[in-house]
Design a protein around this motif. Sequence first.
Motif, PDB file in Angstrom:
ATOM      1  N   THR A   1     -24.330  50.068 -41.102  1.00 49.43           N
ATOM      2  CA  THR A   1     -23.858  51.209 -40.388  1.00 49.43           C
ATOM      3  C   THR A   1     -22.494  50.928 -39.528  1.00 49.43           C
ATOM      4  O   THR A   1     -22.406  49.642 -39.232  1.00 49.43           O
ATOM      5  CB  THR A   1     -24.920  51.415 -39.303  1.00 49.43           C
ATOM      6  OG1 THR A   1     -25.037  50.381 -38.529  1.00 49.43           O
ATOM      7  CG2 THR A   1     -26.410  51.582 -39.869  1.00 49.43           C
TER       8      THR A   1
ATOM      9  N   LEU B   1     -22.595  53.595 -43.417  1.00 45.94           N
ATOM     10  CA  LEU B   1     -23.279  54.857 -42.739  1.00 45.94           C
ATOM     11  C   LEU B   1     -23.200  55.155 -41.277  1.00 45.94           C
ATOM     12  O   LEU B   1     -23.410  54.044 -40.791  1.00 45.94           O
ATOM     13  CB  LEU B   1     -24.669  54.672 -43.198  1.00 45.94           C
ATOM     14  CG  LEU B   1     -25.818  55.540 -42.518  1.00 45.94           C
ATOM     15  CD1 LEU B   1     -25.770  56.705 -43.220  1.00 45.94           C
ATOM     16  CD2 LEU B   1     -27.439  54.802 -42.617  1.00 45.94           C
TER      17      LEU B   1
ATOM     18  N   GLY C   1     -25.073  56.360 -38.832  1.00 44.78           N
ATOM     19  CA  GLY C   1     -26.627  56.675 -39.035  1.00 44.78           C
ATOM     20  C   GLY C   1     -26.908  57.293 -37.610  1.00 44.78           C
ATOM     21  O   GLY C   1     -26.233  56.993 -36.548  1.00 44.78           O
ATOM     22  N   ASP C   2     -28.114  57.930 -37.814  1.00 46.02           N
ATOM     23  CA  ASP C   2     -28.379  58.492 -36.421  1.00 46.02           C
ATOM     24  C   ASP C   2     -29.249  57.413 -35.570  1.00 46.02           C
ATOM     25  O   ASP C   2     -29.618  57.849 -34.412  1.00 46.02           O
ATOM     26  CB  ASP C   2     -29.445  59.608 -36.668  1.00 46.02           C
ATOM     27  CG  ASP C   2     -30.896  59.072 -37.606  1.00 46.02           C
ATOM     28  OD1 ASP C   2     -31.129  58.216 -37.875  1.00 46.02           O
ATOM     29  OD2 ASP C   2     -31.435  60.202 -37.717  1.00 46.02           O
ATOM     30  N   THR C   3     -29.121  56.265 -36.203  1.00 51.84           N
ATOM     31  CA  THR C   3     -29.498  54.991 -35.462  1.00 51.84           C
ATOM     32  C   THR C   3     -28.692  54.955 -34.126  1.00 51.84           C
ATOM     33  O   THR C   3     -28.898  54.205 -33.157  1.00 51.84           O
ATOM     34  CB  THR C   3     -29.458  53.665 -35.981  1.00 51.84           C
ATOM     35  OG1 THR C   3     -28.508  53.692 -36.724  1.00 51.84           O
ATOM     36  CG2 THR C   3     -30.619  53.404 -36.747  1.00 51.84           C
TER      37      THR C   3
ATOM     38  N   ASP D   1     -25.116  60.806 -41.534  1.00 52.25           N
ATOM     39  CA  ASP D   1     -26.349  61.212 -41.551  1.00 52.25           C
ATOM     40  C   ASP D   1     -26.805  62.544 -41.156  1.00 52.25           C
ATOM     41  O   ASP D   1     -26.079  62.974 -39.927  1.00 52.25           O
ATOM     42  CB  ASP D   1     -27.175  59.905 -40.441  1.00 52.25           C
ATOM     43  CG  ASP D   1     -28.462  59.437 -40.997  1.00 52.25           C
ATOM     44  OD1 ASP D   1     -29.104  59.766 -41.891  1.00 52.25           O
ATOM     45  OD2 ASP D   1     -28.954  58.671 -40.484  1.00 52.25           O
TER      46      ASP D   1
ATOM     47  N   LYS E   1     -26.413  61.762 -45.791  1.00 51.20           N
ATOM     48  CA  LYS E   1     -27.847  61.167 -45.995  1.00 51.20           C
ATOM     49  C   LYS E   1     -28.757  62.094 -45.253  1.00 51.20           C
ATOM     50  O   LYS E   1     -28.564  62.646 -44.082  1.00 51.20           O
ATOM     51  CB  LYS E   1     -27.855  59.660 -45.713  1.00 51.20           C
ATOM     52  CG  LYS E   1     -29.458  59.035 -45.688  1.00 51.20           C
ATOM     53  CD  LYS E   1     -29.213  57.545 -45.188  1.00 51.20           C
ATOM     54  CE  LYS E   1     -29.362  57.413 -43.854  1.00 51.20           C
ATOM     55  NZ  LYS E   1     -30.879  57.985 -43.286  1.00 51.20           N
TER      56      LYS E   1
ATOM     57  N   HIS F   1     -33.586  58.977 -48.273  1.00 49.96           N
ATOM     58  CA  HIS F   1     -34.121  58.045 -47.536  1.00 49.96           C
ATOM     59  C   HIS F   1     -35.676  58.501 -47.469  1.00 49.96           C
ATOM     60  O   HIS F   1     -36.056  59.465 -46.892  1.00 49.96           O
ATOM     61  CB  HIS F   1     -33.405  58.166 -46.152  1.00 49.96           C
ATOM     62  CG  HIS F   1     -33.928  57.106 -45.039  1.00 49.96           C
ATOM     63  ND1 HIS F   1     -33.062  56.865 -43.858  1.00 49.96           N
ATOM     64  CD2 HIS F   1     -35.030  56.503 -44.921  1.00 49.96           C
ATOM     65  CE1 HIS F   1     -33.824  56.000 -43.174  1.00 49.96           C
ATOM     66  NE2 HIS F   1     -34.600  55.695 -43.788  1.00 49.96           N
TER      67      HIS F   1
ATOM     68  N   ILE G   1     -34.195  48.355 -46.626  1.00 48.46           N
ATOM     69  CA  ILE G   1     -33.979  47.989 -45.210  1.00 48.46           C
ATOM     70  C   ILE G   1     -35.385  47.546 -44.804  1.00 48.46           C
ATOM     71  O   ILE G   1     -36.294  48.357 -44.895  1.00 48.46           O
ATOM     72  CB  ILE G   1     -33.464  48.777 -44.071  1.00 48.46           C
ATOM     73  CG1 ILE G   1     -33.618  48.343 -42.997  1.00 48.46           C
ATOM     74  CG2 ILE G   1     -33.745  50.258 -44.327  1.00 48.46           C
ATOM     75  CD1 ILE G   1     -32.411  48.910 -41.715  1.00 48.46           C
TER      76      ILE G   1
ATOM     77  N   VAL H   1     -29.463  47.784 -46.751  1.00 51.33           N
ATOM     78  CA  VAL H   1     -28.486  48.318 -45.561  1.00 51.33           C
ATOM     79  C   VAL H   1     -28.967  47.507 -44.347  1.00 51.33           C
ATOM     80  O   VAL H   1     -30.315  47.372 -44.222  1.00 51.33           O
ATOM     81  CB  VAL H   1     -28.744  49.626 -45.319  1.00 51.33           C
ATOM     82  CG1 VAL H   1     -30.024  50.241 -45.646  1.00 51.33           C
ATOM     83  CG2 VAL H   1     -27.755  50.350 -44.384  1.00 51.33           C
TER      84      VAL H   1
HETATM   85  O1  KIV Z   1     -29.678  55.707 -39.197  1.00 53.64           O
HETATM   86  C1  KIV Z   1     -29.526  54.757 -39.868  1.00 53.64           C
HETATM   87  O2  KIV Z   1     -28.828  53.879 -39.355  1.00 53.64           O
HETATM   88  C2  KIV Z   1     -30.217  54.553 -41.262  1.00 53.64           C
HETATM   89  C3  KIV Z   1     -30.347  53.103 -41.645  1.00 53.64           C
HETATM   90  C4  KIV Z   1     -31.246  52.229 -41.059  1.00 53.64           C
HETATM   91  C5  KIV Z   1     -30.706  53.294 -43.238  1.00 53.64           C
HETATM   92  O3  KIV Z   1     -31.009  55.418 -41.597  1.00 53.64           O
END
Ligand code: KIV
Length: 292
Positions: free
Chosen positions: A23, A42, A44-46, A84, A114, A138, A204, A214
């Motif tokens: 990410t 990515l 990501g929404d993380t 994401d 994604k 995912h 993951i 990832v």
């Molecule tokens: O949002 C994100 O970072 C993810 C990864 C953990 C795959 O979906």
Amino acid sequence: MARVTPDQIRQMKVRGERIPMLTAYDYPTASILDSAGVPLLLVGDTLGMVIQGNDSTLPVTVDDIIYHTRAVLRGAKHALVIADMPFGSFQVSHEETLRNAARLMKESGAQAVKLEGGVRVAASVRAMVDAGIPVMGHVGLTPQSVNVFGGFKVQGKTEASARALLADVAALEQAGVFAIVLELVPAELSRLITERTSVPTIGIGAGPYCDGEVQVIHDVMGLFPDFTPRHTKRYADLGAAMRAGVEQYISEVRDRSFPTEAQSAPIDARIVERLRRESADQPADGSEGGEG
Ligand code: KIV
């Protein structure tokens, strides 16, 4: 060097070449990861957790993802950058999903999106792929459904849930995704899924048998102080390095060893001398002086 394409990611699986993915949420990190050679990045929404400090990914908006993806794209010249789709952006209707995916592509410049889910999102995935949007799936633990799962738990441990996972992967493959993230899935189930599908699997917390892996950059670099998930590994402790650096900075500012003249610009001493004399001639209260 040209940018990585979804088709090149598919070819990596065919050649048995492992696919590293990380990410990224900002320009400097993306530049470093890109120059190190990560083919997939990515946004990501993380970011809702590791950047914004929320306790889940649910508050993240399409605008947040667009903002961070733009920054990442300024730094990543080679990697394929995936935006994401956050919670709420693909649950309402196919039309709404397509509109949000198009916004992400148009306004952020990402090369793919994604989204979380299998069978239940397959029709939307098909619509996006048909519209020319490369999509990454995912499945397994899908963090946007944390309230349904009752926590960040391994998925697919029972026969019924393992079958459901296989059905999800088959539906995404049919719908035309170019890769699928498998999150928190038992290793042997990931192996079976990876063998059965022609689509590259990116794990993951899913064991060693996926086509790629990832990780969240803050986890692997030791930048997220709140907790370290079991599925991660620290490759550096940047948090500790940053803290030590900041402590030294504080101490040097306090004891006046930083900054020094070396960090500043020179000026003709005669100018300063003139200014000094002029201000010495002026009374401290700013009045014109004299007796009144
Ligand atoms: O949002 C994100 O970072 C993810 C990864 C953990 C795959 O979906």
